[in-house]
Enzyme design. Structure first.
Site, mmCIF file in Angstrom:
data_model
loop_
_atom_site.group_PDB
_atom_site.id
_atom_site.type_symbol
_atom_site.label_atom_id
_atom_site.label_comp_id
_atom_site.label_asym_id
_atom_site.label_seq_id
_atom_site.Cartn_x
_atom_site.Cartn_y
_atom_site.Cartn_z
ATOM 1 N N ASP A 91 -32.020 5.214 -28.466
ATOM 2 C CA ASP A 91 -31.002 4.291 -27.967
ATOM 3 C C ASP A 91 -30.673 3.215 -28.995
ATOM 4 O O ASP A 91 -30.083 2.199 -28.665
ATOM 5 C CB ASP A 91 -31.485 3.660 -26.656
ATOM 6 C CG ASP A 91 -30.326 3.156 -25.819
ATOM 7 O OD1 ASP A 91 -29.224 3.700 -25.935
ATOM 8 O OD2 ASP A 91 -30.538 2.194 -25.058
ATOM 9 N N LEU A 92 -31.034 3.445 -30.231
ATOM 10 C CA LEU A 92 -30.768 2.490 -31.303
ATOM 11 C C LEU A 92 -29.303 2.605 -31.709
ATOM 12 O O LEU A 92 -28.870 3.612 -32.257
ATOM 13 C CB LEU A 92 -31.682 2.794 -32.493
ATOM 14 C CG LEU A 92 -31.735 1.777 -33.608
ATOM 15 C CD1 LEU A 92 -32.252 0.450 -33.092
ATOM 16 C CD2 LEU A 92 -32.612 2.280 -34.730
#
Length: 100
Positions: A91-92
């Site tokens: 989810d970066l």
């Protein structure tokens, strides 16, 4: 799923580094909704990019901070036996990188 995530976030709350968001507390309610208590940041990297405020000299510094934070997080996760850290790393994205 929520119980496992709660345990993992609780472990993350023990990690302290200047390039990793400080997770102050985690709450799980009766419906298994998870609430995270963190420091307040008013801007994210996505906003800086959209506003064209991310100038070239700062780009390298942001990249250094991001890679340092991710490296420290992966090292800490592997040392504590946190197996599902890939969900957090996946989810970066600029909208999730907070800037002060």
């Amino acid at each position: 799923f929520a119980k496992r995530t709660y345990r993992e976030l609780s472990l993350l709350g023990q990690l302290r580094h200047k390039n990793i968001l400080c997770l102050r507390d985690v709450f799980l309610d009766k419906k298994f909704d998870i609430y995270l208590i963190t420091d307040l940041y008013v801007m994210d990297l996505n906003k800086l990019i959209a506003d064209k405020k991310l100038e070239s000299p700062y780009l390298e510094y942001f990249l250094f901070q991001i890679t340092t934070g991710v490296s420290i997080f992966i090292l800490a996760a592997s040392c504590t036996g946190l197996l599902h850290f890939t969900l957090i790393i996946s989810d970066l994205k600029p909208g999730n990188i907070l800037v002060n």
